[in-house]
Motif scaffolding. Structure first.
Motif, mmCIF file in Angstrom:
data_model
loop_
_atom_site.group_PDB
_atom_site.id
_atom_site.type_symbol
_atom_site.label_atom_id
_atom_site.label_comp_id
_atom_site.label_asym_id
_atom_site.label_seq_id
_atom_site.Cartn_x
_atom_site.Cartn_y
_atom_site.Cartn_z
ATOM 1 N N ASP A 13 -12.953 68.071 24.656
ATOM 2 C CA ASP A 13 -12.846 69.368 25.356
ATOM 3 C C ASP A 13 -13.991 69.568 26.337
ATOM 4 O OD1 ASP A 13 -10.649 70.303 24.125
ATOM 5 O OD2 ASP A 13 -11.628 71.990 23.117
ATOM 6 N N ASN A 59 -10.930 80.495 19.132
ATOM 7 C CA ASN A 59 -10.020 79.995 20.169
ATOM 8 C C ASN A 59 -8.626 79.692 19.639
ATOM 9 O OD1 ASN A 59 -11.762 80.196 22.344
ATOM 10 N ND2 ASN A 59 -12.731 78.233 21.854
ATOM 11 N N ASN A 60 -8.523 79.416 18.353
ATOM 12 C CA ASN A 60 -7.193 79.222 17.768
ATOM 13 C C ASN A 60 -6.387 80.513 17.941
ATOM 14 O OD1 ASN A 60 -5.389 78.878 14.919
ATOM 15 N ND2 ASN A 60 -5.731 77.027 16.112
ATOM 16 N N ASP A 63 -5.181 80.797 21.503
ATOM 17 C CA ASP A 63 -3.933 80.049 21.733
ATOM 18 C C ASP A 63 -2.739 80.876 21.245
ATOM 19 O OD1 ASP A 63 -5.673 78.000 22.415
ATOM 20 O OD2 ASP A 63 -5.383 76.885 20.542
ATOM 21 N N GLY A 135 -8.447 77.350 13.325
ATOM 22 C CA GLY A 135 -8.153 76.016 13.859
ATOM 23 C C GLY A 135 -9.212 75.031 13.416
ATOM 24 N N THR A 136 -9.681 74.230 14.356
ATOM 25 C CA THR A 136 -10.641 73.175 14.015
ATOM 26 C C THR A 136 -12.016 73.738 13.664
ATOM 27 O OG1 THR A 136 -11.064 72.933 16.366
ATOM 28 C CG2 THR A 136 -9.535 71.368 15.366
ATOM 29 N N GLY A 137 -12.259 75.009 13.927
ATOM 30 C CA GLY A 137 -13.563 75.608 13.597
ATOM 31 C C GLY A 137 -13.666 76.018 12.140
ATOM 32 N N PHE A 138 -12.593 75.844 11.373
ATOM 33 C CA PHE A 138 -12.579 76.331 9.981
ATOM 34 C C PHE A 138 -13.220 75.336 9.013
ATOM 35 C CE2 PHE A 138 -10.545 76.243 5.837
ATOM 36 C CZ PHE A 138 -10.815 77.524 5.390
ATOM 37 N N ARG A 139 -14.022 75.857 8.102
ATOM 38 C CA ARG A 139 -14.619 75.058 7.019
ATOM 39 C C ARG A 139 -14.534 75.864 5.732
ATOM 40 N NH1 ARG A 139 -14.796 72.122 10.153
ATOM 41 N NH2 ARG A 139 -16.249 70.717 11.169
ATOM 42 N N GLU A 141 -13.380 77.780 2.499
ATOM 43 C CA GLU A 141 -12.309 78.451 1.768
ATOM 44 C C GLU A 141 -11.998 79.798 2.424
ATOM 45 O OE1 GLU A 141 -11.748 80.173 -2.755
ATOM 46 O OE2 GLU A 141 -13.300 78.682 -2.365
ATOM 47 N N ASP A 164 -2.360 74.148 16.106
ATOM 48 C CA ASP A 164 -3.345 73.066 15.976
ATOM 49 C C ASP A 164 -3.445 72.503 14.565
ATOM 50 O OD1 ASP A 164 -4.913 71.291 17.302
ATOM 51 O OD2 ASP A 164 -6.764 72.445 17.170
HETATM 52 N N1 LIG Z 1 -8.458 70.701 23.234
HETATM 53 C C1 LIG Z 1 -8.231 71.507 22.263
HETATM 54 O O1 LIG Z 1 -7.936 71.055 21.188
HETATM 55 C C2 LIG Z 1 -8.328 72.926 22.483
HETATM 56 C C3 LIG Z 1 -8.384 73.723 21.376
HETATM 57 N N2 LIG Z 1 -8.349 75.031 21.431
HETATM 58 C C4 LIG Z 1 -8.222 75.768 20.214
HETATM 59 O O2 LIG Z 1 -9.489 76.084 19.727
HETATM 60 C C5 LIG Z 1 -9.526 75.913 18.340
HETATM 61 C C6 LIG Z 1 -10.930 75.816 17.864
HETATM 62 O O3 LIG Z 1 -11.539 77.029 18.202
HETATM 63 P P1 LIG Z 1 -12.891 77.591 17.576
HETATM 64 O O4 LIG Z 1 -13.145 78.850 18.218
HETATM 65 O O5 LIG Z 1 -13.901 76.521 17.650
HETATM 66 O O6 LIG Z 1 -12.541 77.746 16.051
HETATM 67 P P2 LIG Z 1 -11.365 78.559 15.303
HETATM 68 O O7 LIG Z 1 -10.436 79.241 16.191
HETATM 69 O O8 LIG Z 1 -10.825 77.596 14.337
HETATM 70 O O9 LIG Z 1 -12.162 79.718 14.621
HETATM 71 C C7 LIG Z 1 -12.931 79.535 13.566
HETATM 72 C C8 LIG Z 1 -13.549 80.900 13.277
HETATM 73 O O10 LIG Z 1 -13.466 81.125 11.928
HETATM 74 C C9 LIG Z 1 -14.765 81.182 11.381
HETATM 75 N N3 LIG Z 1 -14.683 80.501 10.078
HETATM 76 C C10 LIG Z 1 -14.853 79.224 9.831
HETATM 77 N N4 LIG Z 1 -14.691 78.967 8.529
HETATM 78 C C11 LIG Z 1 -14.389 80.146 7.932
HETATM 79 C C12 LIG Z 1 -14.085 80.560 6.598
HETATM 80 N N5 LIG Z 1 -14.079 79.682 5.575
HETATM 81 N N6 LIG Z 1 -13.815 81.848 6.357
HETATM 82 C C13 LIG Z 1 -13.823 82.735 7.352
HETATM 83 N N7 LIG Z 1 -14.106 82.426 8.646
HETATM 84 C C14 LIG Z 1 -14.372 81.142 8.926
HETATM 85 C C15 LIG Z 1 -15.664 80.516 12.389
HETATM 86 O O11 LIG Z 1 -16.950 81.027 12.273
HETATM 87 C C16 LIG Z 1 -14.969 80.890 13.679
HETATM 88 O O12 LIG Z 1 -15.345 82.183 14.073
HETATM 89 C C17 LIG Z 1 -8.661 74.727 18.141
HETATM 90 O O13 LIG Z 1 -8.204 74.591 16.834
HETATM 91 C C18 LIG Z 1 -7.536 75.025 19.111
HETATM 92 O O14 LIG Z 1 -6.550 75.839 18.519
HETATM 93 C C19 LIG Z 1 -8.437 75.673 22.789
HETATM 94 O O15 LIG Z 1 -7.842 76.863 22.845
HETATM 95 C C20 LIG Z 1 -7.776 74.792 23.837
HETATM 96 C C21 LIG Z 1 -8.354 73.470 23.854
#
Ligand SMILES: NC(=O)C1=CN([C@@H]2O[C@H](COP(=O)(O)OP(=O)(O)OC[C@H]3O[C@@H](n4cnc5c(N)ncnc54)[C@H](O)[C@@H]3O)[C@@H](O)[C@H]2O)[C@H](O)CC1
Ligand SMILES: [K+]
Length: 532
Positions: A13, A59-60, A63, A135-139, A141, A164
């Motif tokens: 990305d 970002n998930n 989307d 999405g991929t930002g999840f870790r 539970e 995703d």
């Molecule tokens: N090229 C691509 O693949 C693109 C991917 N896109 C999308 O972006 C997401 C990844 O986005 P990101 O903002 O990094 O993460 P998330 O949306 O998954 O948000 C995670 C969010 O949740 C919090 N978190 C993490 N773990 C926990 C938990 N156990 N409990 C509660 N909350 C949690 C974390 O702190 C974050 O705030 C990818 O998957 C795609 O869908 C782009 O849109 C386009 C390019």
């Protein structure tokens, strides 16, 4: 097909944006559009349909908001439920939230007092749910409100398109530590994430669609790392039979196997090697079972060897095996040998001198299972696999090990198979790298790791968890090695074909009655599907 971690995807990305100028907002628009297209396919059109979009604050969720907008544009009635405060949604996702609001659309908030009841009511009427929570930002539970939301969605039985990755599945491991969305379809972007192809995440994914979102091709097609085995990949490896081919061209497998109580293991492996297309197969067994073993398949030659009082191979067998080896192109060692101390000694004495590619399986592996190796653990107690290889493994680039998790644990001196299962990918990759050999770690989603490259096998089913299936796999690997495939591709292709034979067998017989011998019946069809 290459499979990536969350960090590898983030790097792709980043480079797409910084090196090629493809904006994040463009990627998000494409991602949301691809999700919309999937929903339209699943529902056979969206006009007048009801769709719930669950959006997280990352970002998930962004989307998901794009998908919601396209659904609306095409006549669907869309309810968006946001987890977290709207003010926390920033960046590209924030832009899409703002567009949603400017379109005059309502936003339901997950933390509102009656949100879960509202969702349950909406779920009764909805045609489909879009899961864009995490999405991929999840870790870790999922807790609190999101937990209840996921449980309600799973209980509704409605089709779910995950964005995703199904929320609750960890992208790097496939681990599911709490509630997780059970998707019917997952639209993943650019490349599949590891969590979508490793269990238990793979089981939550439903039908997997890999969507092109305009990530530049050189970034997506880079070599190395992990690969999901596909029919196209395996087909490319399989040996071709030219018109003038003769049996010498397809190698000679020497299989050293069996004992008084385990004739079947030896026979299954030998028949599998023959069915895989090895030019010749010689099955070397304890003398007293030679006649029985020979009776199963006339195409297989046999060699009777000296044995212990227990009917297992004795150390005296070494001379005859070594005498035979110059004629063999592959040695397969292990099925049904037992853990008799003298037989184990024979295996340990034999292996260092072997100069042909070698498959080591079952009791062949157990012969090297050492005691606890404390240096193999990091401070968290996780095996790190940096041990020196057992003596006989050194300087053997063409060695293929085929442990199930229990055998892997014994080889590494770990306490239990559970320690291996907790980090299958890491254990297989570190062992292959440290010992410079090919490791086939069996189980749901068999992993084939060679130094620097890993293949993940999607074929197979729980019906194959029955005695003798491992012996068949050993035979197929040996058969492919005999035909000149490199160890990694031979083991990977074998795992794929073996699992496919199991799937074909289960489709006709069901899983409960599936026997290892049935795999032999369906191997020809598995090969045939790939044009071999
Ligand atoms: N090229 C691509 O693949 C693109 C991917 N896109 C999308 O972006 C997401 C990844 O986005 P990101 O903002 O990094 O993460 P998330 O949306 O998954 O948000 C995670 C969010 O949740 C919090 N978190 C993490 N773990 C926990 C938990 N156990 N409990 C509660 N909350 C949690 C974390 O702190 C974050 O705030 C990818 O998957 C795609 O869908 C782009 O849109 C386009 C390019
Ligand atoms: K998701």
């Amino acid at each position: 097909m290459r499979v990536v971690t969350a960090a590898e995807m983030r790097e792709i990305d980043r480079r797409a944006t910084e090196e090629y100028g493809v904006l994040g907002l463009v990627l998000m628009e494409n991602a949301g559009l691809k999700v919309f297209e999937c929903v339209r396919r699943v529902l056979g059109g969206v006009d007048g349909k009801q769709v719930i979009v669950l959006a997280g604050k990352g970002n998930n969720g962004g989307d998901g908001l794009v998908a919601a907008r396209h659904l609306l544009q095409h006549g669907a009635r869309v309810k968006v439920m946001l987890s977290g405060e709207p003010a926390d949604v920033t960046g590209d996702a924030g832009i899409n939230l703002e567009i949603w609001k400017r379109l005059g659309q309502r936003l339901y908030l997950m933390q509102d007092r009656n949100a879960i009841q509202l969702l349950q009511l909406a779920l009764m009427q909805t045609d489909l749910v879009v899961d864009a929570l995490f999405g991929t930002g999840f870790r870790g539970e999922i807790r609190d409100r999101a937990r209840k939301v996921i449980e309600a969605v799973n209980e509704s039985g409605k089709p779910v398109v995950a964005v995703d990755i199904p929320s609750g599945v960890e992208a790097d491991t496939g681990a599911v530590r709490g509630p997780a969305i059970q998707a019917t379809h997952t639209v993943t972007f650019g490349l599949p994430k590891l969590g979508l192809v490793l269990e238990p995440g793979a089981g939550r994914t439903g039908e997997l669609h890999v969507a092109d979102i305009s990530l530049p091709r050189p970034l997506v097609e880079a070599e190395g790392g992990r690969y999901l085995l596909t029919p196209a990949l395996v087909r490319d490896w399989l040996p071709r039979r030219e018109a003038e081919a003769h049996k010498g061209r397809f190698g000679h497998v020497l299989l050293v196997a069996g004992s008084r109580g385990m004739v079947g293991a030896a026979v299954l492996a030998a028949r599998a090697a023959a069915l895989t297309g090895a030019g010749l197969v010689t099955l070397a067994v304890p003398r007293s079972i030679q006649n029985v073993a020979a009776g199963f398949q006339p195409e297989i030659m046999t060699l009777g060897l000296p044995e212990t009082g227990a009917g297992t191979l004795s150390r005296a067998a070494r001379e005859q095996i070594e005498e035979f080896l110059p004629r063999a192109s592959v040695l397969a060692l292990g099925p049904g040998l037992t853990t008799h101390p003298e037989t184990a000694e024979l295996v340990r004495e034999l292996l260092p001198g072997v100069r042909v590619p070698c498959v080591l399986d079952a009791d062949g592996l157990n012969a090297f299972g050492g005691g606890e190796r404390e240096t193999d653990r990091n401070s968290a107690g996780t095996p790190v696999g940096e041990s020196l290889p057992p003596g006989g493994f050194r300087e053997k680039p063409d060695l293929v090990l085929t442990p199930h998790p229990g055998e892997m644990a014994r080889l590494l001196g770990l306490k239990s198979a559970a320690e291996v299962q907790a980090d299958r990918l890491g254990v297989a990759e570190r062992t292959a790298a440290a010992w410079r050999c090919t490791v086939v770690l069996k189980g749901a989603r068999t992993l084939v790791a060679e130094p620097g490259k890993t293949y993940i096998n999607p074929t197979g089913n729980p019906g194959m968890a029955t005695g003798g299936t491992g012996d068949v796999l050993t035979g197929v690997i040996a058969g492919l090695l005999a035909q000149g495939l490199e160890p990694g591709p031979a083991a990977a292709a074998a795992a794929f074909l073996h699992g496919r034979a199991g799937d074909l067998a289960a489709a006709e017989r069901g899983q409960a009655s599936l026997l290892a011998g049935n795999l032999l019946e369906y191997l020809p069809a598995a090969f045939h599907e790939l044009g071999a």
